[in-house]
Design an enzyme around this catalytic site. Structure first.
Site, PDB file in Angstrom:
ATOM      1  N   HIS A  49       0.722  -1.333   0.005  1.00  0.00           N
ATOM      2  CA  HIS A  49       0.000  -0.006   0.007  1.00  0.00           C
ATOM      3  C   HIS A  49       0.824   0.968  -0.194  1.00  0.00           C
ATOM      4  O   HIS A  49       1.996   0.866   0.263  1.00  0.00           O
ATOM      5  CB  HIS A  49      -0.863   0.102   1.138  1.00  0.00           C
ATOM      6  CG  HIS A  49      -0.317   0.183   2.566  1.00  0.00           C
ATOM      7  ND1 HIS A  49      -0.214  -1.208   3.403  1.00  0.00           N
ATOM      8  CD2 HIS A  49       0.480   1.150   3.316  1.00  0.00           C
ATOM      9  CE1 HIS A  49       0.481  -0.610   4.286  1.00  0.00           C
ATOM     10  NE2 HIS A  49       0.741   0.636   4.535  1.00  0.00           N
TER      11      HIS A  49
HETATM   12  P1  TYD Z   1      -2.466  -4.078   7.598  1.00  0.00           P
HETATM   13  O1  TYD Z   1      -2.779  -2.661   6.887  1.00  0.00           O
HETATM   14  O2  TYD Z   1      -3.048  -5.399   6.705  1.00  0.00           O
HETATM   15  O3  TYD Z   1      -0.928  -4.427   7.838  1.00  0.00           O
HETATM   16  P2  TYD Z   1       0.235  -4.013   6.676  1.00  0.00           P
HETATM   17  O4  TYD Z   1       1.007  -2.763   7.303  1.00  0.00           O
HETATM   18  O5  TYD Z   1       1.190  -5.143   6.678  1.00  0.00           O
HETATM   19  O6  TYD Z   1      -0.452  -3.615   5.384  1.00  0.00           O
HETATM   20  O7  TYD Z   1      -3.112  -4.135   8.924  1.00  0.00           O
HETATM   21  C1  TYD Z   1      -3.409  -5.415   9.613  1.00  0.00           C
HETATM   22  C2  TYD Z   1      -4.568  -5.194  10.424  1.00  0.00           C
HETATM   23  O8  TYD Z   1      -4.395  -4.087  11.623  1.00  0.00           O
HETATM   24  C3  TYD Z   1      -5.661  -4.624   9.413  1.00  0.00           C
HETATM   25  O9  TYD Z   1      -7.008  -5.083   9.895  1.00  0.00           O
HETATM   26  C4  TYD Z   1      -5.625  -2.974  10.065  1.00  0.00           C
HETATM   27  C5  TYD Z   1      -5.465  -2.963  11.550  1.00  0.00           C
HETATM   28  N1  TYD Z   1      -4.692  -1.928  11.813  1.00  0.00           N
HETATM   29  C6  TYD Z   1      -4.980  -1.120  12.899  1.00  0.00           C
HETATM   30  O10 TYD Z   1      -6.183  -1.470  13.592  1.00  0.00           O
HETATM   31  N2  TYD Z   1      -4.364  -0.243  13.341  1.00  0.00           N
HETATM   32  C7  TYD Z   1      -3.241   0.524  12.734  1.00  0.00           C
HETATM   33  O11 TYD Z   1      -2.640   1.324  13.078  1.00  0.00           O
HETATM   34  C8  TYD Z   1      -2.930  -0.596  11.407  1.00  0.00           C
HETATM   35  C9  TYD Z   1      -1.389  -0.272  10.900  1.00  0.00           C
HETATM   36  C10 TYD Z   1      -3.278  -1.391  11.309  1.00  0.00           C
END
Ligand code: TYD
Length: 137
Positions: A49
Site C-alpha cells: 500500500h
Molecule cells: P494491514 O494494513 O493489513 O498491515 P500491513 O501494514 O502489513 O499492510 O493491517 C493489519 C490489520 O491491522 C488490519 O485489519 C488493520 C489493522 N490496523 C489497525 O487497526 N491499526 C493500525 O494502526 C494499523 C497499521 C493496522
C-alpha cells in the site's frame, strides 16, 4: 524518493544499549500512533500500500527484515538489521515488507491516527494517483 535513512545514537555502556526517540527531534513530526509488526509468518510479504498524507518512521528493533519502496519512478530495497537504523517515509510511496526473521519486530511511528481513507491499496490506483497529482516532479 521521499524515503530517507536516519541513524539513531545509542546510549551504550557496559549494561547494554538504549535508544530514545522524541518527536520533532529524531522523529521529524508529532507522533500520534505507534504500531509494531512481529511474529511474522516465514516467507510472508506484507504492506502492499501507499499513504496519501501519513508520515512514518520504521525501525526494526529486533531481528531483521527488508523494505521495498516504489515512488512510481524508482524503487529501493533497504535492509533493516539494526535498532539504530530508522527509515523516514514522507511521500506517496508504495511499500512492501519482507524477509522477516523469526525474531523480527518492526516498529512504526506514525504522524496520524489509523485511517483507512489514507490508504491506497491497489498498485494501479497508486500509479494513477501520483500521475494525477504530479508527484512525479
Ligand atoms: P494491514 O494494513 O493489513 O498491515 P500491513 O501494514 O502489513 O499492510 O493491517 C493489519 C490489520 O491491522 C488490519 O485489519 C488493520 C489493522 N490496523 C489497525 O487497526 N491499526 C493500525 O494502526 C494499523 C497499521 C493496522
Amino acid at each position: 524518493m521521499k524515503v530517507r535513512c536516519i541513524t539513531f545514537s545509542s546510549h551504550g555502556d557496559d549494561r547494554g544499549q538504549l535508544i530514545a526517540l522524541e518527536q520533532e527531534k529524531e522523529i521529524p513530526f508529532d507522533i500520534k500512533r505507534i504500531y509494531y509488526i512481529y511474529g511474522t509468518t516465514s516467507g510472508v510479504r506484507r504492506g502492499f500500500h501507499a499513504h496519501k498524507e501519513l508520515k512514518q518512521v520504521l525501525v526494526c528493533v529486533s531481528g531483521s527484515c527488508k523494505l521495498h519502496f516504489d515512488d512510481g519512478k524508482e524503487t529501493t530495497e533497504i535492509l533493516m538489521d539494526s535498532p539504530c537504523k530508522g527509515v523516514l517515509v514522507t511521500g506517496v510511496v508504495w511499500r512492501e515488507m519482507y524477509d522477516f526473521t523469526k525474531d523480527a519486530v518492526l516498529v512504526v511511528l506514525a504522524s496520524e491516527f489509523y485511517n483507512e481513507e489514507d490508504y491506497i491499496r491497489d498498485y494501479d490506483t497508486f500509479l494513477n494517483y501520483i500521475k494525477e497529482n504530479n508527484f512525479y516532479d
